[in-house]
Design a protein around this motif. Sequence first.
Motif, PDB file in Angstrom:
ATOM      1  N   GLY A 102       0.823  -1.213   0.000  1.00  0.00           N
ATOM      2  CA  GLY A 102       0.000   0.000   0.000  1.00  0.00           C
ATOM      3  C   GLY A 102       0.850   1.253   0.000  1.00  0.00           C
ATOM      4  N   MET A 103       1.922   1.223   0.785  1.00  0.00           N
ATOM      5  CA  MET A 103       2.811   2.376   0.858  1.00  0.00           C
ATOM      6  C   MET A 103       3.530   2.595  -0.475  1.00  0.00           C
ATOM      7  SD  MET A 103       5.795   3.200   3.626  1.00  0.00           S
ATOM      8  CE  MET A 103       4.660   3.112   4.988  1.00  0.00           C
ATOM      9  N   ALA A 104       3.981   1.511  -1.105  1.00  0.00           N
ATOM     10  CA  ALA A 104       4.683   1.626  -2.392  1.00  0.00           C
ATOM     11  C   ALA A 104       3.772   2.201  -3.470  1.00  0.00           C
ATOM     12  CB  ALA A 104       5.213   0.261  -2.822  1.00  0.00           C
TER      13      ALA A 104
ATOM     14  N   VAL B 281       3.319   5.959  -2.595  1.00  0.00           N
ATOM     15  CA  VAL B 281       4.471   6.812  -2.911  1.00  0.00           C
ATOM     16  C   VAL B 281       4.636   6.953  -4.425  1.00  0.00           C
ATOM     17  CG1 VAL B 281       6.996   6.952  -2.803  1.00  0.00           C
ATOM     18  CG2 VAL B 281       5.693   6.381  -0.751  1.00  0.00           C
ATOM     19  N   GLY B 282       4.587   5.832  -5.136  1.00  0.00           N
ATOM     20  CA  GLY B 282       4.737   5.869  -6.596  1.00  0.00           C
ATOM     21  C   GLY B 282       3.638   6.672  -7.256  1.00  0.00           C
ATOM     22  N   GLY B 283       2.407   6.421  -6.838  1.00  0.00           N
ATOM     23  CA  GLY B 283       1.273   7.139  -7.418  1.00  0.00           C
ATOM     24  C   GLY B 283       1.246   8.610  -7.050  1.00  0.00           C
TER      25      GLY B 283
ATOM     26  N   THR C  72      10.362   2.134  -2.686  1.00  0.00           N
ATOM     27  CA  THR C  72       9.720   2.141  -1.358  1.00  0.00           C
ATOM     28  C   THR C  72       9.360   0.716  -0.943  1.00  0.00           C
ATOM     29  OG1 THR C  72       8.824   4.343  -1.730  1.00  0.00           O
ATOM     30  CG2 THR C  72       7.722   2.996  -0.080  1.00  0.00           C
ATOM     31  N   LEU C  73       8.865  -0.069  -1.889  1.00  0.00           N
ATOM     32  CA  LEU C  73       8.499  -1.454  -1.588  1.00  0.00           C
ATOM     33  C   LEU C  73       9.703  -2.238  -1.087  1.00  0.00           C
ATOM     34  CD1 LEU C  73       6.486  -3.817  -1.633  1.00  0.00           C
ATOM     35  CD2 LEU C  73       7.107  -4.180  -4.023  1.00  0.00           C
TER      36      LEU C  73
END
Length: 196
Positions: free
Chosen positions: A12-14, A17-19, A190-191
């Motif tokens: 979810g965090m990745a 951050v990417g989006g 981030t992932l």
Amino acid sequence: VLPITFLISSFGMAVGVGGASVLARALGDNNPDKAQKTFGNQITLTLVFVGFFVLIGYLFQDQLLRLFGANEQILPYAKRYFNILLLGLPFLGWAMMSNNVIRAEGKPKVAMLTMIIPAVSNIILDYLLILYFDMGIAGAAWATTTGYVLSGLYTLWFFLSGNSELKLSTSELRFDLPIIKEITSIGSITLLRQSM
């Protein structure tokens, strides 16, 4: 259980951050259509990833818990905690993704509340459920899960209340390959960091 939780929420965090990077650039370029499509793809990616890993968590929980250090004495408690926590992980994944989107929209105070709500509610509910209601490990799990749910619902309210430039729209949930490539090229860092 904690590293498994971090591993699942890191998706979810990745995606967040990417989006958020793609979304912020689209908003800066005055391209609301791309921003909306990016948000829709973030929602779909988060739900697919987190849903998949929650299912894996339920199906292979003994193997996962043993892999992360549970022994025969700890396993029954870890399973009790993990089964309850898995209910809240979709909300946590959603909240982690949404937090980054909200910051990309330029609303850091709202994003900060996304992190404060589960922390404060967890502290209060830990006291009530563990000490006052004597629920033990299940009380700790319900306190954490409730914090995740409250955080997820708060961010959902933010998008539904009209405070966001972005709208929750089912028409934007279809995968858009170029946008997904942009999200994953940035979010993969981030992932890796978070999941390690």
